[in-house]
Design a protein around this motif. Structure first.
Motif, mmCIF file in Angstrom:
data_model
loop_
_atom_site.group_PDB
_atom_site.id
_atom_site.type_symbol
_atom_site.label_atom_id
_atom_site.label_comp_id
_atom_site.label_asym_id
_atom_site.label_seq_id
_atom_site.Cartn_x
_atom_site.Cartn_y
_atom_site.Cartn_z
ATOM 1 N N PRO A 14 0.856 -1.179 0.000
ATOM 2 C CA PRO A 14 0.000 0.000 0.000
ATOM 3 C C PRO A 14 0.895 1.233 0.000
ATOM 4 O O PRO A 14 1.937 1.236 0.646
ATOM 5 C CB PRO A 14 -0.769 -0.116 1.317
ATOM 6 C CG PRO A 14 0.024 -1.050 2.163
ATOM 7 C CD PRO A 14 0.779 -1.950 1.241
ATOM 8 N N THR A 16 2.008 4.036 1.434
ATOM 9 C CA THR A 16 1.798 4.572 2.784
ATOM 10 C C THR A 16 1.831 6.089 2.814
ATOM 11 O O THR A 16 1.601 6.701 3.835
ATOM 12 C CB THR A 16 2.874 4.036 3.748
ATOM 13 O OG1 THR A 16 4.151 4.254 3.161
ATOM 14 C CG2 THR A 16 2.690 2.578 4.003
ATOM 15 N N VAL A 30 -3.618 -4.941 7.993
ATOM 16 C CA VAL A 30 -3.807 -3.881 7.009
ATOM 17 C C VAL A 30 -4.975 -4.170 6.073
ATOM 18 O O VAL A 30 -5.131 -5.280 5.589
ATOM 19 C CB VAL A 30 -2.513 -3.753 6.173
ATOM 20 C CG1 VAL A 30 -2.677 -2.717 5.090
ATOM 21 C CG2 VAL A 30 -1.345 -3.421 7.077
ATOM 22 N N GLN A 125 13.812 -3.604 2.598
ATOM 23 C CA GLN A 125 12.593 -3.597 3.393
ATOM 24 C C GLN A 125 11.449 -3.032 2.577
ATOM 25 O O GLN A 125 11.647 -2.402 1.554
ATOM 26 C CB GLN A 125 12.778 -2.787 4.679
ATOM 27 C CG GLN A 125 13.089 -1.322 4.461
ATOM 28 C CD GLN A 125 13.570 -0.638 5.735
ATOM 29 O OE1 GLN A 125 14.267 -1.238 6.540
ATOM 30 N NE2 GLN A 125 13.187 0.610 5.913
ATOM 31 N N ILE A 127 7.904 -0.627 2.408
ATOM 32 C CA ILE A 127 7.504 0.619 3.065
ATOM 33 C C ILE A 127 6.282 0.479 3.972
ATOM 34 O O ILE A 127 6.006 1.365 4.754
ATOM 35 C CB ILE A 127 7.251 1.765 2.051
ATOM 36 C CG1 ILE A 127 6.162 1.364 1.046
ATOM 37 C CG2 ILE A 127 8.519 2.168 1.351
ATOM 38 C CD1 ILE A 127 5.671 2.539 0.211
ATOM 39 N N ASP A 128 5.548 -0.631 3.883
ATOM 40 C CA ASP A 128 4.382 -0.749 4.771
ATOM 41 C C ASP A 128 4.789 -1.191 6.177
ATOM 42 O O ASP A 128 4.151 -0.836 7.156
ATOM 43 C CB ASP A 128 3.313 -1.686 4.190
ATOM 44 C CG ASP A 128 3.872 -3.037 3.796
ATOM 45 O OD1 ASP A 128 5.110 -3.189 3.739
ATOM 46 O OD2 ASP A 128 3.077 -3.947 3.532
ATOM 47 N N GLY A 129 5.863 -1.960 6.296
ATOM 48 C CA GLY A 129 6.286 -2.407 7.620
ATOM 49 C C GLY A 129 7.666 -1.920 8.023
ATOM 50 O O GLY A 129 7.969 -1.775 9.191
ATOM 51 N N ASP A 130 8.522 -1.653 7.037
ATOM 52 C CA ASP A 130 9.902 -1.224 7.302
ATOM 53 C C ASP A 130 10.652 -2.183 8.231
ATOM 54 O O ASP A 130 11.465 -1.734 9.033
ATOM 55 C CB ASP A 130 9.937 0.177 7.948
ATOM 56 C CG ASP A 130 9.564 1.286 6.989
ATOM 57 O OD1 ASP A 130 9.853 1.133 5.787
ATOM 58 O OD2 ASP A 130 8.984 2.291 7.434
ATOM 59 N N THR A 131 10.395 -3.486 8.154
ATOM 60 C CA THR A 131 11.036 -4.363 9.133
ATOM 61 C C THR A 131 12.403 -4.873 8.676
ATOM 62 O O THR A 131 13.255 -5.159 9.506
ATOM 63 C CB THR A 131 10.177 -5.599 9.461
ATOM 64 O OG1 THR A 131 10.184 -6.481 8.349
ATOM 65 C CG2 THR A 131 8.769 -5.213 9.811
#
Lengths: 291, 339
Positions: A14, A16, A30, A125, A127-131
């Motif tokens: 998505p 963000t 989400v 990574q 961009i929705d979680g940046d993990t």
């Protein structure tokens, strides 16, 4: 140097930067349907590294692998327009709710099924979680070495690859054997645009899901040109243990979600006095804008 | 068993700042749960390293000292940490959210099949009741982090799996010495049994300091200056503020033309379009060409000595005054309120 077999792992995310109120579901996961979906930016950096290897070593093939809902076939097409050769979409309701551990389990099974290969390349990574967790976790599950935060694949020799890696305050150059998992940092070159020739060639590429409600003509076209098929794999295709997928395979749970409330566009005028600046910084920290 | 572990990064004989911050946080988490704080240091030439670690209230220091273990490479460090965690069964494991910690921790989480939360901004201890089963969990690690591009703040827990793993960025937690006279135990890790030659297949050929390329497009925080900044010298203040906040410096066309800042940093119609979480416009009047490149920013602060500057119309906050006075105060009060 022979051609390489490269698997690029990518995610449709998505956007963000355009998040509305209905972006999250009540269970804390989400609501993807409510958001514009894009090709995860660092996965495009990863694709570019793969395309550069294809330019350099003729005979190289690039397979794009993604996991997501049916519409994630869009990013496979997008990769084909830029030079990827084919794509696999892992899609099944049973994947829903997977955290990074369950996701990397599913992806690693799909990658094993695509064996043999020389490289798995993905973005650092999403961009929705940046993990930044899926790349290393896939590598661990495949029992392969990894190079994360890659900025440039410098050269590939027989069974050996040289990669420049971005650190906080510098860079390091690593030498590794193949096969290998590489995650690519945003400081790597941006992905090239669509290529006109490939865009025409793959314009009608479709997944089985997308073909369901289509005309006879289209099905015939797919039959005549098998490269137009975007492969779809379900849980059974990759022989996954259901316990290790979805919510049951995910050790992390979301306890609470707090929306960051943005202040209205009414200008507040402050003076340079200490109190005003002190309060401003406090507000920005409490609102998680900084800090 | 059941203690709080911190993996300490080491660079040229010194424990990394982020690791010291984690030890400080780890100390308070351990005290809160009545367990001990244990540090893990893996590297080479580690004589006397405990002197840097024990003042943080570390009860046990696990150490693996071998010239093959420095500089960091993924596989041997992962094998040792995994082995140690299987043996010691920590309740919590903390890593820096760095190019080392974010490389290592996911690998450990995958091998131990346990939960990991990246880039936490707060860590707390609390209880949890599962809604469906009414099952109670006591003293869980609340891992609090922004997600979704900073649009939400999520609290993540790992109710069933141990250790509960988290990474934290540098500068998020405070660096607090527990007691300068504190002494703990040193335990040599019996690491050889967990290593094989295959763990050393990746070789570090070269490492050097190199600045990363300017990338204002993806910056979450931007401190931008216009012609009103006045000089290249004054732009240093902007760099200072951006450095403290973890942001990038940008400029308007007028500032670029004036030679205050390089062209790659230009925001606006003929430069880059940005949409950061925070845009601090210093001495920028706000011509339409500039606003087109930044008006989608989430929060805009304008610092300008002209209360009628057009940019103030789209700003959330306007500070009217001299930026050479205001910026140092912003730095001062940011530091005061975070540390």
């Amino acid at each position: 140097m022979r051609g390489l077999k490269i698997i690029v792992l990518a995610k449709q995310v998505p956007d963000t930067r355009n998040v509305g109120k209905d972006a999250m579901k009540a269970d804390g996961t989400v609501n993807r349907a409510a958001l514009p979906a894009i090709f995860n930016p660092e996965d495009l950096n990863a694709l570019e590294q793969a395309l550069r290897l294809k330019d350099k070593y003729p005979g190289t093939t690039i397979t794009l692998l993604t996991m997501g809902p049916g519409r994630a076939a869009e990013i496979i097409r997008e990769a084909m327009y830029r030079g990827a050769d084919n794509g696999y979409l892992l899609t099944d309701r049973k994947f829903a709710g997977s955290d990074t551990l369950a996701t990397s389990y599913a992806l690693s099974l799909a990658i094993k099924k695509l064996s043999p290969f020389d490289l798995v390349i993905t973005g650092r990574q999403a961009i929705d979680g940046d993990t930044a967790q899926v790349g290393p976790q896939v590598a661990e599950k495949l029992d392969l070495p990894q190079i994360t935060y890659a900025e440039e694949i410098i050269s590939v020799g027989k069974k050996k690859i040289t990669v420049k890696r971005r650190l906080e305050r510098g860079v390091e150059t690593l030498e590794a054997p193949l096969p290998l998992v590489i995650t690519v940092h945003s400081s790597a070159p941006e992905c090239r645009p669509r290529h006109a020739k490939y865009t025409i060639k793959y314009k009608h590429a479709r997944s089985l899901g997308e073909l369901q409600d289509t005309s006879e003509d289209y099905l015939q076209l797919q039959k005549d040109r098998p490269y137009l098929l975007i492969n779809e794999w379900s849980v059974t295709d990759i022989d996954a243990d259901l316990e290790q997928l979805g919510l049951s395979g995910s050790p992390t749970k979301v306890k609470k979600i707090e929306n960051v409330v943005f202040t209205s566009r009414e200008t507040r005028v402050l003076s340079p006095a200490d109190d005003d600046i002190d309060n401003l910084m406090k507000e920005l920290i409490e609102g998680h804008t900084i800090g | 068993m059941d203690n709080v572990f911190v993996y300490c990064e080491i660079e040229e004989g010194k424990i990394a700042e982020v690791s010291l911050e984690l030890l400080s946080k780890g100390r308070s988490l351990a005290t809160r749960q009545n367990c001990s704080l244990e540090a893990v240091v893996i590297g080479s030439g580690l004589k006397d390293i405990e002197k840097q670690i024990f003042p943080y209230g570390v009860d046990v220091l696990h150490i693996a000292d071998d010239k093959r273990l420095y500089p960091y490479t993924t596989l041997p460090h992962a094998a040792i940490v995994k082995g140690l965690f299987e043996q010691e069964k920590p309740r919590i494991g903390l890593f820096g959210a760095t190019s080392v910690g974010r490389d290592l921790a996911p690998r450990i989480a995958s091998a131990l099949k346990c939960g990991l939360t990246a880039d936490c901004t707060e860590l707390e201890i609390g209880n949890h009741t599962e809604i469906k089963t009414k099952k109670e969990f006591r003293d869980l690690l609340y891992q609090i982090r922004p997600a979704f591009g900073g649009n939400i703040i999520a609290t993540i827990i790992n109710p069933e799996t141990r250790p509960q793993l988290a990474t934290v960025r540098e500068g998020v937690m405070k660096n607090e010495i527990h007691s300068t006279g504190h002494k703990g135990d040193i335990k040599e890790i019996d690491y050889q049994k967990w290593l094989s030659d295959d763990d050393f297949v990746i070789k570090v050929i070269e490492r050097h300091i190199e600045k990363s390329k300017v990338n204002i497009k993806n910056a979450g925080i931007i401190v931008a200056g216009g012609y009103g900044v006045g000089s290249k010298e004054n732009f240093k203040l902007l760099y200072e503020l951006a450095g403290v906040l973890g942001g990038e410096v940008a400029g308007s066309r007028a500032a670029v033309d004036g030679g205050f800042v390089e062209h790659e940093r230009q925001v606006g119609q003929t430069g880059v379009t940005v949409r950061p979480k925070l845009y601090i416009a210093c001495g920028i009047s706000g011509q339409i060409q500039h606003r087109a490149g930044m008006d989608q920013s989430v929060i805009i602060i304008s610092i300008n000595n002209d209360p009628g500057a057009p940019i103030n119309q789209i700003a959330d906050y306007t500070i009217v005054g001299d930026l050479t006075e205001i910026i140092p105060k912003m730095i001062k009060y940011y530091q005061k309120n975070t540390k």
